[in-house]
Design a protein around this motif. Sequence first.
Motif, PDB file in Angstrom:
ATOM      1  N   ILE A   7      -1.575  -7.541  -3.478  1.00  0.00           N
ATOM      2  CA  ILE A   7      -1.998  -7.524  -2.076  1.00  0.00           C
ATOM      3  C   ILE A   7      -1.995  -6.078  -1.593  1.00  0.00           C
ATOM      4  N   ALA A   8      -3.106  -5.646  -1.018  1.00  0.00           N
ATOM      5  CA  ALA A   8      -3.240  -4.286  -0.488  1.00  0.00           C
ATOM      6  C   ALA A   8      -3.060  -4.304   1.023  1.00  0.00           C
ATOM      7  N   TYR A   9      -2.382  -3.264   1.517  1.00  0.00           N
ATOM      8  CA  TYR A   9      -2.136  -3.119   2.948  1.00  0.00           C
ATOM      9  C   TYR A   9      -2.641  -1.763   3.406  1.00  0.00           C
ATOM     10  N   PHE A 111      -6.799   1.546  -2.219  1.00  0.00           N
ATOM     11  CA  PHE A 111      -5.568   2.334  -2.243  1.00  0.00           C
ATOM     12  C   PHE A 111      -5.849   3.765  -1.792  1.00  0.00           C
ATOM     13  N   GLN A 112      -6.009   3.895  -0.494  1.00  0.00           N
ATOM     14  CA  GLN A 112      -6.306   5.184   0.124  1.00  0.00           C
ATOM     15  C   GLN A 112      -5.033   5.797   0.695  1.00  0.00           C
ATOM     16  N   ASN A 113      -5.108   7.037   1.118  1.00  0.00           N
ATOM     17  CA  ASN A 113      -3.959   7.688   1.753  1.00  0.00           C
ATOM     18  C   ASN A 113      -3.468   6.847   2.928  1.00  0.00           C
ATOM     19  N   GLY A 114      -2.143   6.730   3.054  1.00  0.00           N
ATOM     20  CA  GLY A 114      -1.559   5.962   4.147  1.00  0.00           C
ATOM     21  C   GLY A 114      -1.559   4.461   3.922  1.00  0.00           C
ATOM     22  N   THR A 137       1.279 -11.298   8.071  1.00  0.00           N
ATOM     23  CA  THR A 137       1.718  -9.990   7.582  1.00  0.00           C
ATOM     24  C   THR A 137       0.543  -9.083   7.245  1.00  0.00           C
ATOM     25  N   GLY A 138      -0.666  -9.635   7.289  1.00  0.00           N
ATOM     26  CA  GLY A 138      -1.851  -8.834   7.005  1.00  0.00           C
ATOM     27  C   GLY A 138      -2.041  -8.653   5.517  1.00  0.00           C
ATOM     28  N   GLY A 139      -2.839  -7.696   5.162  1.00  0.00           N
ATOM     29  CA  GLY A 139      -3.092  -7.434   3.758  1.00  0.00           C
ATOM     30  C   GLY A 139      -4.303  -8.171   3.245  1.00  0.00           C
ATOM     31  N   LYS A 140      -4.760  -7.721   2.107  1.00  0.00           N
ATOM     32  CA  LYS A 140      -5.926  -8.309   1.455  1.00  0.00           C
ATOM     33  C   LYS A 140      -5.574  -8.589   0.005  1.00  0.00           C
TER      34      LYS A 140
END
Length: 165
Positions: A7-9, A111-114, A137-140
């Motif tokens: 999961i990416a945030y 997966f970018q900065n921040g 919780t959000g995320g993808k």
Amino acid sequence: MSKLVVIAYDNQFRAEEVRITLRKLQQAHLIDLEEALVAVKDDAGEVTLLQMYKPAAAVEARKGFWNTLVGAIVMNPVIGMASDARGGAIRGALAGAGVDDDFLRELAATFQNGSSVLFVLVRHASPEKVLAALQGTGGKVIETSLSHEEEATLQAALDAAPPAG
């Protein structure tokens, strides 16, 4: 067999917060995690990895997979351009574990900065309780070995409004 969920945030702290939630659920015996790894990319582009503590013997079996995956995270731009043996070896090792080039491309784009990414290997879970804890919780979800229905249910929980209170 464990199920992989990635999961990416878009927040560099959220993946660790969710990992802490999962650890609490594990302590309550609502989920059985084989492993949980968080990759954080700060605003300067530095990558930090946070891994659950496991005794050395328990980690040894998955060590090669995690090392390869971490290498792909950190070296993704290089791997994408590499046609040399090293890039091919990393791609081959990940493909053997069910991780393909499409996933690596989506991970690189996400997966970018921040930002942060949560990688979890789940042996067993009580889905309704885990989904309730992760609600809002959000995320993808960018990679999973869950069924399409289970993946859609997880993404819906992540996207839902957090519970009141």
